[in-house]
Motif scaffolding. Structure first.
Motif, mmCIF file in Angstrom:
data_model
loop_
_atom_site.group_PDB
_atom_site.id
_atom_site.type_symbol
_atom_site.label_atom_id
_atom_site.label_comp_id
_atom_site.label_asym_id
_atom_site.label_seq_id
_atom_site.Cartn_x
_atom_site.Cartn_y
_atom_site.Cartn_z
ATOM 1 N N MET A 30 0.837 -1.195 0.000
ATOM 2 C CA MET A 30 0.000 0.000 0.000
ATOM 3 C C MET A 30 0.873 1.246 0.000
ATOM 4 N N THR A 31 0.348 2.306 -0.526
ATOM 5 C CA THR A 31 1.107 3.550 -0.607
ATOM 6 C C THR A 31 0.631 4.515 0.465
ATOM 7 N N VAL A 32 1.556 5.066 1.207
ATOM 8 C CA VAL A 32 1.230 6.079 2.207
ATOM 9 C C VAL A 32 1.173 7.424 1.519
ATOM 10 N N THR A 33 0.064 8.120 1.686
ATOM 11 C CA THR A 33 -0.099 9.410 1.041
ATOM 12 C C THR A 33 -0.014 10.521 2.071
ATOM 13 N N ALA A 34 -0.411 11.696 1.691
ATOM 14 C CA ALA A 34 -0.469 12.871 2.576
ATOM 15 C C ALA A 34 0.900 13.288 3.087
ATOM 16 N N GLY A 35 1.948 12.948 2.334
ATOM 17 C CA GLY A 35 3.261 13.472 2.661
ATOM 18 C C GLY A 35 3.964 12.799 3.808
ATOM 19 N N LEU A 36 3.445 11.664 4.304
ATOM 20 C CA LEU A 36 4.153 10.949 5.358
ATOM 21 C C LEU A 36 5.354 10.242 4.745
ATOM 22 N N SER A 37 6.517 10.423 5.334
ATOM 23 C CA SER A 37 7.737 9.862 4.775
ATOM 24 C C SER A 37 7.856 8.390 5.125
ATOM 25 N N PRO A 38 7.927 7.492 4.114
ATOM 26 C CA PRO A 38 8.052 6.072 4.405
ATOM 27 C C PRO A 38 9.502 5.650 4.534
ATOM 28 N N VAL A 39 9.719 4.522 5.222
ATOM 29 C CA VAL A 39 11.029 3.899 5.177
ATOM 30 C C VAL A 39 11.072 3.024 3.933
ATOM 31 N N LEU B 58 -2.980 -11.459 11.707
ATOM 32 C CA LEU B 58 -4.282 -11.201 12.318
ATOM 33 C C LEU B 58 -5.239 -10.580 11.305
ATOM 34 N N PRO B 59 -6.552 -10.709 11.515
ATOM 35 C CA PRO B 59 -7.516 -10.219 10.527
ATOM 36 C C PRO B 59 -7.447 -8.718 10.267
ATOM 37 N N THR B 60 -7.179 -7.922 11.307
ATOM 38 C CA THR B 60 -7.237 -6.467 11.141
ATOM 39 C C THR B 60 -5.871 -5.799 11.129
ATOM 40 N N THR B 61 -4.861 -6.434 11.717
ATOM 41 C CA THR B 61 -3.536 -5.834 11.809
ATOM 42 C C THR B 61 -2.478 -6.896 11.551
ATOM 43 N N GLU B 62 -1.660 -6.676 10.526
ATOM 44 C CA GLU B 62 -0.533 -7.572 10.293
ATOM 45 C C GLU B 62 0.607 -7.179 11.225
ATOM 46 N N VAL B 63 1.151 -8.153 11.948
ATOM 47 C CA VAL B 63 2.322 -7.914 12.796
ATOM 48 C C VAL B 63 3.412 -8.849 12.302
ATOM 49 N N ARG B 64 4.522 -8.284 11.849
ATOM 50 C CA ARG B 64 5.541 -9.069 11.164
ATOM 51 C C ARG B 64 6.927 -8.711 11.670
ATOM 52 N N ALA C 169 8.411 -0.134 12.804
ATOM 53 C CA ALA C 169 7.809 0.623 11.708
ATOM 54 C C ALA C 169 6.343 0.214 11.607
ATOM 55 N N PHE C 170 5.546 1.053 10.951
ATOM 56 C CA PHE C 170 4.143 0.700 10.762
ATOM 57 C C PHE C 170 3.668 1.183 9.403
ATOM 58 N N ARG C 171 2.566 0.604 8.978
ATOM 59 C CA ARG C 171 1.963 0.914 7.680
ATOM 60 C C ARG C 171 0.557 1.447 7.914
ATOM 61 N N LEU C 172 0.189 2.494 7.175
ATOM 62 C CA LEU C 172 -1.172 3.015 7.256
ATOM 63 C C LEU C 172 -2.049 2.360 6.202
ATOM 64 N N SER C 173 -3.289 2.111 6.576
ATOM 65 C CA SER C 173 -4.255 1.571 5.637
ATOM 66 C C SER C 173 -4.441 2.527 4.471
ATOM 67 N N GLY C 174 -4.745 1.976 3.326
ATOM 68 C CA GLY C 174 -4.975 2.808 2.154
ATOM 69 C C GLY C 174 -6.276 3.577 2.205
ATOM 70 N N ASP C 175 -7.194 3.208 3.110
ATOM 71 C CA ASP C 175 -8.467 3.905 3.246
ATOM 72 C C ASP C 175 -8.457 4.693 4.554
ATOM 73 N N ASP D 186 -2.440 -0.456 10.008
ATOM 74 C CA ASP D 186 -2.953 -1.807 9.786
ATOM 75 C C ASP D 186 -1.822 -2.813 9.625
ATOM 76 N N GLY D 187 -0.591 -2.361 9.872
ATOM 77 C CA GLY D 187 0.557 -3.253 9.862
ATOM 78 C C GLY D 187 1.629 -2.728 10.805
ATOM 79 N N ILE D 188 2.277 -3.626 11.535
ATOM 80 C CA ILE D 188 3.361 -3.270 12.454
ATOM 81 C C ILE D 188 4.535 -4.189 12.150
#
Length: 287
Positions: free
Chosen positions: A1-10, A31-37, A119-125, A130-132
């Motif tokens: 997924m792509t993080v928008t709104a100018g948040l800097s990704p690793v 997990l169904p709602t949050t991936e932890v990897r 690190a974490f990932r933001l949902s596309g919506d 939704d990911g750690i």
């Protein structure tokens, strides 16, 4: 997924190897709602380093703006700044809290919770994590842990000592968050630390619910917060509520507020400190 709104990704990188914590998260992290990897994926998903975010608080402003836009599409009227700040305050603190709580609950291991190691990932919506991703192999464990001999492991005396390690590591991360996030909001330090207390209190509870043993997760949360220990603001507030039919459910009173009720025509949350204990019990039993 792509993080928008100018948040800097690793940058996305592959795992260098599959260690003890990687194997544990392979087993319990889907997990169904949050991936932890463990580690970052090789695919082009974008993940945000906690260290980078805390070093550049302007990223929080962009995150709030993205959330305000999302809420504005769903609610008529102005979106209060305290609501976007309240959501993000809770969401961010749940990243190190849930990561540590999940590994404690699943394997009696406490990972590094340094901002550089998460690190974490933001949902596309809906722009929530939704990911750690855990980026370190180091962990504390119990003496009887079969992997306690490894160089990345540090054994402590017992469960209470292990819970104290988790509490200290989480609190150290939360202190960096309070310093970075606080000046950009109208929240005082008590509110920020109340939110940290909430994240720690729910860490075991949510892990237990996700892995099918809610009662054991509640017991873990009691280990994490046996008493109010400054700068945290309370002991665990989790409690059981039993209805007339004999059904028992768990609930808690939040120390902080997400200000969901400040949105147009929205009620206070079930765990909101603004509602009475009787109303809280009635609402959770009616679900």
């Amino acid at each position: 997924m792509t993080v928008t709104a100018g948040l800097s990704p690793v940058g996305a990188v592959g795992d260098a190897g599959r260690g003890v914590l990687a194997a544990t998260l392979d087993r319990v992290g889907g997990l169904p709602t949050t991936e932890v990897r463990h580690g970052l994926p090789a695919a082009d998903e974008q993940w945000i380093s906690c260290a980078d975010l805390l070093a550049d608080p302007a990223m929080f402003d962009r995150w709030r703006k993205r959330l305000a836009d999302w809420l504005g599409e769903r609610h008529e009227g102005q979106i209060p700044e305290r609501t976007t700040s309240g959501y993000i305050m809770s969401w961010y603190l749940q990243v190190p809290g849930f990561l540590g709580g999940l590994l404690f609950h699943a394997a009696r291991r406490v990972p590094s919770l340094r901002p550089a190691d998460i690190a974490f990932r933001l949902s596309g919506d809906r722009p929530h994590p939704d990911g750690i991703a855990l980026l370190s192999d180091e962990f504390c464990c119990l003496p009887e842990d079969p992997e306690s001999h490894r160089p990345e492991a540090t054994a402590v005396a017992d469960e209470r000592a292990l819970a104290a390690v988790f509490r200290a590591r989480f609190t150290a991360h939360a202190a960096k968050f309070v310093t970075a996030f606080g000046p950009g909001t109208r929240f005082g330090r008590r509110t920020l630390w109340a939110a940290a207390t909430d994240a720690l209190d729910t860490a075991g509870w949510l892990a237990g619910r996700c892995l099918g043993d809610e009662g054991s997760g509640v017991a873990d949360s009691a280990l994490f917060l046996p008493a109010a220990e400054a700068p945290l603001t309370s002991a665990s507030t989790l409690r059981a509520v039993t209805g007339d039919c004999g059904r028992t459910v768990w609930t808690r009173r939040r120390e902080s507020c997400c200000f969901h009720f400040a949105l147009p025509d929205q009620p206070a949350c079930t765990t909101c400190p603004r509602i009475s204990e009787d109303e809280r019990a009635e609402r959770v039993l009616a679900r």
